[in-house]
Write a protein that holds these residues in place. Sequence first.
Motif, PDB file in Angstrom:
ATOM      1  N   VAL A   1      68.795 -20.078 -16.182  1.00 52.69           N
ATOM      2  CA  VAL A   1      68.049 -20.593 -17.324  1.00 52.69           C
ATOM      3  C   VAL A   1      68.917 -20.480 -18.562  1.00 52.69           C
ATOM      4  CG1 VAL A   1      66.005 -20.313 -18.755  1.00 52.69           C
ATOM      5  CG2 VAL A   1      65.861 -19.928 -16.308  1.00 52.69           C
ATOM      6  N   TYR A   3      68.988 -20.748 -22.703  1.00 49.92           N
ATOM      7  CA  TYR A   3      67.997 -20.614 -23.773  1.00 49.92           C
ATOM      8  C   TYR A   3      68.688 -20.650 -25.126  1.00 49.92           C
ATOM      9  CZ  TYR A   3      64.046 -18.821 -26.409  1.00 49.92           C
ATOM     10  OH  TYR A   3      63.023 -18.677 -27.302  1.00 49.92           O
ATOM     11  N   TRP A   5      68.957 -19.435 -28.485  1.00 52.02           N
ATOM     12  CA  TRP A   5      68.439 -18.184 -29.063  1.00 52.02           C
ATOM     13  C   TRP A   5      68.317 -18.281 -30.579  1.00 52.02           C
ATOM     14  CZ3 TRP A   5      67.049 -15.150 -25.197  1.00 52.02           C
ATOM     15  CH2 TRP A   5      66.486 -13.926 -25.520  1.00 52.02           C
ATOM     16  N   THR A  15      70.664 -16.944 -19.387  1.00 49.42           N
ATOM     17  CA  THR A  15      69.569 -15.980 -19.507  1.00 49.42           C
ATOM     18  C   THR A  15      68.833 -15.774 -18.195  1.00 49.42           C
ATOM     19  OG1 THR A  15      69.228 -16.594 -21.814  1.00 49.42           O
ATOM     20  CG2 THR A  15      67.406 -15.471 -20.731  1.00 49.42           C
ATOM     21  N   CYS A  16      68.505 -14.522 -17.904  1.00 47.85           N
ATOM     22  CA  CYS A  16      67.584 -14.179 -16.826  1.00 47.85           C
ATOM     23  C   CYS A  16      66.205 -14.023 -17.448  1.00 47.85           C
ATOM     24  CB  CYS A  16      68.012 -12.885 -16.138  1.00 47.85           C
ATOM     25  SG  CYS A  16      66.807 -12.264 -14.944  1.00 47.85           S
ATOM     26  N   LYS A  17      65.260 -14.863 -17.049  1.00 46.17           N
ATOM     27  CA  LYS A  17      63.931 -14.856 -17.640  1.00 46.17           C
ATOM     28  C   LYS A  17      62.901 -14.402 -16.612  1.00 46.17           C
ATOM     29  CE  LYS A  17      60.745 -17.765 -20.303  1.00 46.17           C
ATOM     30  NZ  LYS A  17      60.534 -19.114 -20.891  1.00 46.17           N
ATOM     31  N   THR A  19      58.853 -13.788 -16.126  1.00 44.19           N
ATOM     32  CA  THR A  19      57.605 -14.222 -16.763  1.00 44.19           C
ATOM     33  C   THR A  19      56.386 -13.748 -15.983  1.00 44.19           C
ATOM     34  OG1 THR A  19      58.722 -16.199 -17.595  1.00 44.19           O
ATOM     35  CG2 THR A  19      56.323 -16.224 -17.607  1.00 44.19           C
ATOM     36  N   VAL A  47      68.553 -11.060 -21.131  1.00 43.84           N
ATOM     37  CA  VAL A  47      67.392 -10.864 -20.256  1.00 43.84           C
ATOM     38  C   VAL A  47      66.149 -10.954 -21.116  1.00 43.84           C
ATOM     39  CG1 VAL A  47      66.110  -9.249 -18.812  1.00 43.84           C
ATOM     40  CG2 VAL A  47      68.564  -9.492 -18.526  1.00 43.84           C
ATOM     41  N   ARG A  48      65.199 -11.760 -20.651  1.00 42.53           N
ATOM     42  CA  ARG A  48      63.969 -11.980 -21.406  1.00 42.53           C
ATOM     43  C   ARG A  48      62.767 -11.680 -20.516  1.00 42.53           C
ATOM     44  NH1 ARG A  48      62.409 -16.567 -25.593  1.00 42.53           N
ATOM     45  NH2 ARG A  48      60.155 -16.387 -25.530  1.00 42.53           N
ATOM     46  N   ASP A  50      58.785 -12.025 -20.532  1.00 45.55           N
ATOM     47  CA  ASP A  50      57.682 -12.695 -21.212  1.00 45.55           C
ATOM     48  C   ASP A  50      56.351 -12.323 -20.563  1.00 45.55           C
ATOM     49  OD1 ASP A  50      59.332 -13.914 -22.975  1.00 45.55           O
ATOM     50  OD2 ASP A  50      58.952 -15.963 -22.335  1.00 45.55           O
ATOM     51  N   TYR A  74      58.667  -9.645 -24.789  1.00 44.08           N
ATOM     52  CA  TYR A  74      57.570 -10.317 -25.471  1.00 44.08           C
ATOM     53  C   TYR A  74      56.262 -10.040 -24.729  1.00 44.08           C
ATOM     54  CZ  TYR A  74      54.608 -14.160 -27.167  1.00 44.08           C
ATOM     55  OH  TYR A  74      53.588 -14.899 -27.693  1.00 44.08           O
TER      56      TYR A  74
END
Length: 214
Positions: A1, A3, A5, A15-17, A19, A47-48, A50, A74
Amino acid sequence: VKYDWWPNNSSEFYTCKVTENRIVSREISKFIGEHEAEKSDDDVIAVRFDNCKMTDVPQGIMKIFKNLKILLIYGAEINKLVKEDFEEFTQITQLWFSNSFIEYLPGNLFDHMPLLEMIEFSNCNISYIDPHIFNRLANLKVVKLKNNRNINVIYDSVSGIQDSISLAQLKRKLIQTRVNPPVTYKTYYHIPYKMAADLKCLLNDDSFKDVTID
């Protein structure tokens, strides 16, 4: 992914997302997913997390993504942060928290992250931030503290937004905020650890007790 920013929309970070996952264990040993062509764990910069159900900052991420620079969390259920949560993130340059319930930020929170350039704690319901928290961050460029209980400011030297204040103004703002630290903050950060240990020893010393109930 990939992203874009904030605040530099011309930059792209691999990015590693994650969710809407439930993360039960604090220690993460692997991420399940497929890389883009010719990409590997070593290419992951961000790294995100969500809206993940987790109560702690995940650990072990740096063992997997050795070149990680950005961490975003988040909508988590984290309500307290200490510097030990970030002990492995020594090379992080961006730390983003949003839509969580974090009551306060201690003054030593970023001791293990001296390279931080961008920080966000928005919509976190923060009531107290130690006024010395940014003193050791020589590379600081952005701090977003929007829509908290007693803090609602932005310092941004990158994108030139109109409502940005200077870093000096931000530090003065934290000093001038007439909010006393919460009891938990005073207990864990303002009482010397040795004194706390001595008091515990005194409490357990039978020679100072008039009555003992078995």
